[in-house]
Each structure stands twice: as C-alpha cells, then as structure tokens.
Design a protein around this motif. Structure first.
Motif, PDB file in Angstrom:
ATOM      1  N   PRO A   1       0.834  -1.212   0.000  1.00  0.00           N
ATOM      2  CA  PRO A   1       0.000   0.000   0.000  1.00  0.00           C
ATOM      3  C   PRO A   1       0.867   1.259   0.000  1.00  0.00           C
ATOM      4  O   PRO A   1       1.774   1.402   0.819  1.00  0.00           O
ATOM      5  N   VAL A   2       0.600   2.127  -0.952  1.00  0.00           N
ATOM      6  CA  VAL A   2       1.342   3.389  -1.060  1.00  0.00           C
ATOM      7  C   VAL A   2       0.383   4.511  -0.689  1.00  0.00           C
ATOM      8  O   VAL A   2      -0.649   4.700  -1.329  1.00  0.00           O
ATOM      9  N   THR A   3       0.711   5.254   0.354  1.00  0.00           N
ATOM     10  CA  THR A   3      -0.161   6.326   0.812  1.00  0.00           C
ATOM     11  C   THR A   3       0.080   7.588  -0.017  1.00  0.00           C
ATOM     12  O   THR A   3       1.104   7.733  -0.710  1.00  0.00           O
ATOM     13  N   ALA A   4      -0.866   8.497   0.094  1.00  0.00           N
ATOM     14  CA  ALA A   4      -0.732   9.769  -0.610  1.00  0.00           C
ATOM     15  C   ALA A   4       0.476  10.559  -0.099  1.00  0.00           C
ATOM     16  O   ALA A   4       1.175  11.216  -0.875  1.00  0.00           O
TER      17      ALA A   4
ATOM     18  N   SER B   1      -1.058   2.217  -5.409  1.00  0.00           N
ATOM     19  CA  SER B   1      -2.004   2.960  -4.587  1.00  0.00           C
ATOM     20  C   SER B   1      -3.420   2.844  -5.136  1.00  0.00           C
ATOM     21  O   SER B   1      -4.382   2.608  -4.388  1.00  0.00           O
TER      22      SER B   1
ATOM     23  N   SER C   1      -5.040  -0.667  -4.698  1.00  0.00           N
ATOM     24  CA  SER C   1      -5.573  -0.827  -3.346  1.00  0.00           C
ATOM     25  C   SER C   1      -6.861  -0.027  -3.164  1.00  0.00           C
ATOM     26  O   SER C   1      -7.826  -0.497  -2.554  1.00  0.00           O
TER      27      SER C   1
ATOM     28  N   LEU D   1      -5.243  11.954  -4.168  1.00  0.00           N
ATOM     29  CA  LEU D   1      -5.348  10.715  -3.382  1.00  0.00           C
ATOM     30  C   LEU D   1      -5.591  10.996  -1.904  1.00  0.00           C
ATOM     31  O   LEU D   1      -6.255  10.195  -1.223  1.00  0.00           O
TER      32      LEU D   1
ATOM     33  N   ASP E   1      -8.730   9.113   0.097  1.00  0.00           N
ATOM     34  CA  ASP E   1      -8.435   8.120   1.137  1.00  0.00           C
ATOM     35  C   ASP E   1      -9.676   7.776   1.959  1.00  0.00           C
ATOM     36  O   ASP E   1      -9.789   6.681   2.515  1.00  0.00           O
TER      37      ASP E   1
END
Length: 220
Positions: A86-89, A116, A119, A212, A216
């Motif tokens: 998982p790549v967050t903003a 991202s 996911s 993003l 979220d």
C-alpha cells in the motif's frame, strides 16, 4: 538391227504425300508433348496445398496463445502491486519532491501510483462499480507494457487519470476540476524520463498525491 531396251520411267512419290506424313508426325509429337505439360500441374497441386497448411496453423497458434500472454501480463502487474505494498498519498508526495534526481523517476512514480490505485479500487464502496473496474483494467493493460524496452509511459499516466476520474465520479464533486486538470497533464506528457521531462512528471505526481489524499476516505 540392234534391239533398243526401252524401260518405263518410274514415277516419283507425290510431294503432297511427304507433306502429309510430316504433318502426321508433328501432330503425334505435339499430342504427347501437350499431355506431359498438362500432367505436371496436377502433380504439383498437392504440394502447394500442403505448403499453405503450416502458415494457417501458425496463425491459429498465435491466436490461441494470445490470451495466456494477456493473463500473464495481468498477473505480473498484480505481483508488482503486491510487492509495492500500500502506497499512501503522503508517501507519493514525498517521493514526488525528494526523488526527482532518480534516473527511473517516471517509471517508479507510475508504479507507486498503480499500487495505490489498485488498493483504492478494492475498497468496499468501489469494488463493485463497473466503470471503476473497466478503468482499472485499462491501467493494468497500460502498465504491463511500461517495462518493455523504449516503451512510452504516457499510456500509463493517461490510464491513471482515467481511473481517478471514475473514482471521483462516485461521490467526490469537489475533485472534478483537479482530476480534469490531471487528465490534461497526463495527455501532455511525452512519456519519456529525460531530465527535461522531470518538472512535468513532478507536477503530475504532486497533483495526483493531493487528489489521493481526499480519496483516502469513502465518499460522503
């Protein structure tokens, strides 16, 4: 008085008879030659038919093997996203500003965005949407070709913008303008990763990270 031996003169054969004999001989020879010429194509016809069969078989084999290749590409993209995690903003925003000197800046950022968004598309409120699923497939198809030699990254960026737009239309009206602007940025990218392209790539990644951050949370 001496006797004079008188012999009757023999008649010579008619020239027309000789001509007729020559014509008969020529007709017989021509008949056999004609038969031999017409017999050869009949013998060669099966060879021509058999030589065309492998070509048709090769074409059929290519058509049959195409779907497994597509499935393999999809599996490779899924594996890449899983390995990326998982790549967050926030992580994407940090990468956009801190890794501009990386020689693989464009491709690496596109991989992070794909992870991202993959996911995000699996979220409960988005998983069953047909448009989101279609745009996700477009991204999968585009990203699967990005690792090929001399491949342009532009189709991947355009597919990212398309998937973000599909998600935005699920209930994020405030993001309509930013997502539309991101789509314009994607279409204007060259698809290369030269130093001259870095500023445009950074602007794209930074804007995508800001979008993003809003996505979220599920749509209100």
């Amino acid at each position: 008085m001496a006797d004079i031996n008188i012999q009757r003169k023999k008649s010579s054969p008619s020239p027309w008879l000789l001509v007729l004999l020559v014509l008969i001989v020529l007709a017989v020879v021509g008949y056999f030659l004609f038969r031999s010429d017409t017999a050869e194509p009949v013998e060669q016809a099966p060879a021509a038919t058999t030589s065309a069969a492998p070509v048709a078989a090769d074409s059929a084999a290519e058509a049959e093997t195409a779907p497994p290749l597509a499935d393999g590409d999809a599996a490779a993209v899924a594996d890449m996203a899983a390995a990326e995690g998982p790549v967050t903003a926030d992580e994407l925003a940090t990468f956009a500003t801190a890794e501009t000197d990386s020689p693989d800046y464009g491709r690496r950022g596109l991989q992070m965005l794909t992870a991202s968004l993959s996911s995000l598309a699996d979220r409960d409120d988005l998983r069953g949407d047909a448009t989101v699923a279609e745009r996700r497939n477009d991204l999968t198809s585009a990203i699967s070709r990005s690792s090929e030699p001399n491949a342009s990254l532009r189709p991947g960026f355009v597919a990212v913008a398309g998937l973000l737009q599909a998600i935005q239309q699920k209930g994020y009206p405030d993001l309509e303008k930013p997502v539309a602007e991101l789509g314009e940025q994607a279409r204007s990218l060259s698809g290369r990763t030269t130093p001259a392209d870095q500023p445009a790539l950074q602007a794209f990644f930074t804007k995508a990270a800001g979008i993003l951050q809003t996505l979220d949370e599920p749509a209100p």
